[in-house]
Write a protein that holds these residues in place. Sequence first.
Motif, PDB file in Angstrom:
ATOM      1  N   ASP A  42     -18.954   4.754   4.431  1.00 24.85           N
ATOM      2  CA  ASP A  42     -19.168   6.481   3.722  1.00 24.85           C
ATOM      3  C   ASP A  42     -19.434   7.382   4.384  1.00 24.85           C
ATOM      4  O   ASP A  42     -18.489   8.074   4.628  1.00 24.85           O
ATOM      5  CB  ASP A  42     -19.294   6.916   2.680  1.00 24.85           C
ATOM      6  CG  ASP A  42     -19.233   5.626   1.298  1.00 24.85           C
ATOM      7  OD1 ASP A  42     -17.817   5.804   0.890  1.00 24.85           O
ATOM      8  OD2 ASP A  42     -19.408   4.791   0.421  1.00 24.85           O
ATOM      9  N   ARG A  72     -13.429   6.978   6.865  1.00 22.48           N
ATOM     10  CA  ARG A  72     -12.754   6.221   5.578  1.00 22.48           C
ATOM     11  C   ARG A  72     -12.179   7.918   5.851  1.00 22.48           C
ATOM     12  O   ARG A  72     -12.305   9.065   6.614  1.00 22.48           O
ATOM     13  CB  ARG A  72     -14.090   6.201   4.845  1.00 22.48           C
ATOM     14  CG  ARG A  72     -14.816   5.004   4.588  1.00 22.48           C
ATOM     15  CD  ARG A  72     -15.129   4.232   3.466  1.00 22.48           C
ATOM     16  NE  ARG A  72     -13.558   3.517   3.071  1.00 22.48           N
ATOM     17  CZ  ARG A  72     -14.139   2.854   3.281  1.00 22.48           C
ATOM     18  NH1 ARG A  72     -14.049   2.024   4.212  1.00 22.48           N
ATOM     19  NH2 ARG A  72     -12.460   1.943   2.897  1.00 22.48           N
ATOM     20  N   GLY A  88      -8.395   8.800   3.113  1.00 19.49           N
ATOM     21  CA  GLY A  88      -7.691   8.952   1.691  1.00 19.49           C
ATOM     22  C   GLY A  88      -8.786  10.421   1.000  1.00 19.49           C
ATOM     23  O   GLY A  88      -9.922  11.016   1.173  1.00 19.49           O
ATOM     24  N   GLU A  89      -8.334  10.560  -0.431  1.00 19.58           N
ATOM     25  CA  GLU A  89      -8.888  11.974  -1.140  1.00 19.58           C
ATOM     26  C   GLU A  89     -10.603  10.909  -1.746  1.00 19.58           C
ATOM     27  O   GLU A  89     -11.457  12.033  -1.702  1.00 19.58           O
ATOM     28  CB  GLU A  89      -8.125  12.400  -2.115  1.00 19.58           C
ATOM     29  CG  GLU A  89      -7.081  12.281  -2.354  1.00 19.58           C
ATOM     30  CD  GLU A  89      -5.930  13.126  -3.691  1.00 19.58           C
ATOM     31  OE1 GLU A  89      -6.466  12.941  -4.524  1.00 19.58           O
ATOM     32  OE2 GLU A  89      -4.756  13.097  -3.802  1.00 19.58           O
ATOM     33  N   LYS A  90     -10.655  10.171  -1.632  1.00 21.00           N
ATOM     34  CA  LYS A  90     -11.486   9.771  -2.126  1.00 21.00           C
ATOM     35  C   LYS A  90     -12.478   8.060  -0.850  1.00 21.00           C
ATOM     36  O   LYS A  90     -13.741   7.294  -1.525  1.00 21.00           O
ATOM     37  CB  LYS A  90     -10.732   8.391  -3.684  1.00 21.00           C
ATOM     38  CG  LYS A  90     -11.161   9.288  -4.944  1.00 21.00           C
ATOM     39  CD  LYS A  90     -10.357   8.805  -5.868  1.00 21.00           C
ATOM     40  CE  LYS A  90      -9.603   9.435  -7.201  1.00 21.00           C
ATOM     41  NZ  LYS A  90      -9.729   8.887  -8.469  1.00 21.00           N
ATOM     42  N   GLY A  91     -11.587   8.373  -0.335  1.00 28.10           N
ATOM     43  CA  GLY A  91     -12.168   7.863   0.784  1.00 28.10           C
ATOM     44  C   GLY A  91     -11.697   5.957   1.321  1.00 28.10           C
ATOM     45  O   GLY A  91     -12.718   5.108   1.242  1.00 28.10           O
ATOM     46  N   GLU A  92     -10.737   6.061   0.023  1.00 31.48           N
ATOM     47  CA  GLU A  92     -10.336   4.500   0.206  1.00 31.48           C
ATOM     48  C   GLU A  92      -9.865   4.043   1.397  1.00 31.48           C
ATOM     49  O   GLU A  92      -9.671   2.844   1.230  1.00 31.48           O
ATOM     50  CB  GLU A  92      -9.339   5.136  -0.963  1.00 31.48           C
ATOM     51  CG  GLU A  92      -8.076   5.491  -0.536  1.00 31.48           C
ATOM     52  CD  GLU A  92      -7.757   7.010  -1.223  1.00 31.48           C
ATOM     53  OE1 GLU A  92      -6.874   7.481  -1.183  1.00 31.48           O
ATOM     54  OE2 GLU A  92      -9.123   7.252  -1.187  1.00 31.48           O
ATOM     55  N   TYR A 145      -8.624  -0.875   2.394  1.00 29.73           N
ATOM     56  CA  TYR A 145      -8.004  -0.013   1.506  1.00 29.73           C
ATOM     57  C   TYR A 145      -9.055  -0.451   0.101  1.00 29.73           C
ATOM     58  O   TYR A 145      -9.773  -1.611  -0.623  1.00 29.73           O
ATOM     59  CB  TYR A 145      -7.601  -0.637   1.007  1.00 29.73           C
ATOM     60  CG  TYR A 145      -6.424   0.519  -0.015  1.00 29.73           C
ATOM     61  CD1 TYR A 145      -7.080   1.820  -0.252  1.00 29.73           C
ATOM     62  CD2 TYR A 145      -6.687  -0.731  -1.657  1.00 29.73           C
ATOM     63  CE1 TYR A 145      -5.814   1.937  -1.341  1.00 29.73           C
ATOM     64  CE2 TYR A 145      -5.710   0.252  -2.084  1.00 29.73           C
ATOM     65  CZ  TYR A 145      -5.633   2.050  -2.302  1.00 29.73           C
ATOM     66  OH  TYR A 145      -5.763   2.727  -3.537  1.00 29.73           O
ATOM     67  N   ARG A 146     -10.138   0.629   0.287  1.00 27.06           N
ATOM     68  CA  ARG A 146     -10.634   0.372  -1.721  1.00 27.06           C
ATOM     69  C   ARG A 146      -9.932   1.323  -2.333  1.00 27.06           C
ATOM     70  O   ARG A 146     -10.259   2.595  -3.063  1.00 27.06           O
ATOM     71  CB  ARG A 146     -12.124   0.840  -1.576  1.00 27.06           C
ATOM     72  CG  ARG A 146     -12.847   0.316  -0.231  1.00 27.06           C
ATOM     73  CD  ARG A 146     -14.426   0.638   0.192  1.00 27.06           C
ATOM     74  NE  ARG A 146     -14.650   1.758   0.053  1.00 27.06           N
ATOM     75  CZ  ARG A 146     -15.904   2.686   0.435  1.00 27.06           C
ATOM     76  NH1 ARG A 146     -17.032   1.823   1.165  1.00 27.06           N
ATOM     77  NH2 ARG A 146     -16.340   4.025   0.375  1.00 27.06           N
ATOM     78  N   GLY A 147      -9.960   0.710  -3.487  1.00 25.22           N
ATOM     79  CA  GLY A 147      -9.316   1.323  -4.776  1.00 25.22           C
ATOM     80  C   GLY A 147      -9.716   0.716  -5.527  1.00 25.22           C
ATOM     81  O   GLY A 147     -10.654   0.358  -5.742  1.00 25.22           O
ATOM     82  N   GLU A 148      -9.196   1.242  -6.999  1.00 25.37           N
ATOM     83  CA  GLU A 148     -10.177   1.024  -8.140  1.00 25.37           C
ATOM     84  C   GLU A 148      -9.573   0.040  -8.553  1.00 25.37           C
ATOM     85  O   GLU A 148     -10.499  -0.721  -9.476  1.00 25.37           O
ATOM     86  CB  GLU A 148      -9.840   2.210  -9.548  1.00 25.37           C
ATOM     87  CG  GLU A 148      -9.680   4.105  -8.826  1.00 25.37           C
ATOM     88  CD  GLU A 148      -9.819   4.379 -10.177  1.00 25.37           C
ATOM     89  OE1 GLU A 148      -9.337   4.021 -11.309  1.00 25.37           O
ATOM     90  OE2 GLU A 148      -9.447   6.220  -9.710  1.00 25.37           O
ATOM     91  N   ARG A 207      -9.091  -4.298  -3.403  1.00 26.24           N
ATOM     92  CA  ARG A 207     -10.225  -4.127  -3.241  1.00 26.24           C
ATOM     93  C   ARG A 207      -8.882  -5.113  -1.283  1.00 26.24           C
ATOM     94  O   ARG A 207      -8.705  -6.416  -2.076  1.00 26.24           O
ATOM     95  CB  ARG A 207     -10.892  -4.255  -2.818  1.00 26.24           C
ATOM     96  CG  ARG A 207     -11.578  -3.781  -3.800  1.00 26.24           C
ATOM     97  CD  ARG A 207     -13.758  -3.953  -3.443  1.00 26.24           C
ATOM     98  NE  ARG A 207     -14.294  -2.535  -4.119  1.00 26.24           N
ATOM     99  CZ  ARG A 207     -15.074  -2.197  -3.966  1.00 26.24           C
ATOM    100  NH1 ARG A 207     -15.363  -2.285  -2.639  1.00 26.24           N
ATOM    101  NH2 ARG A 207     -15.282  -0.643  -4.395  1.00 26.24           N
TER     102      ARG A 207
END
Length: 92
Positions: free
Chosen positions: A7, A32, A34-38, A70-73, A76
Amino acid sequence: MPKRAEDEPLARLTLGVSADSQWRAHADVGHRFGEKGEWGIRVNGSYQNGDTPMDNQSQTSHVGALALDYRGERLRASVDLVDQEEQMDVLV
């Protein structure tokens, strides 16, 4: 072991030399996005060259690694690319 971007951004360079005049360098960079560090990227590389403790022997080696993830909701995913080479020379 593959490394992933954390992070917190990372940028590190390490240099060294041994008593046998073998020098080395290592770089480690990660970030990282993206909006959420994805989205993450981490690049790791090292190079070593010089004489070894053995008489009339030298060594050259390098390692390079690229990790994308990539770490999405709900998903991954990751891709790792690695290149490594080592060469030992003995003079007789």
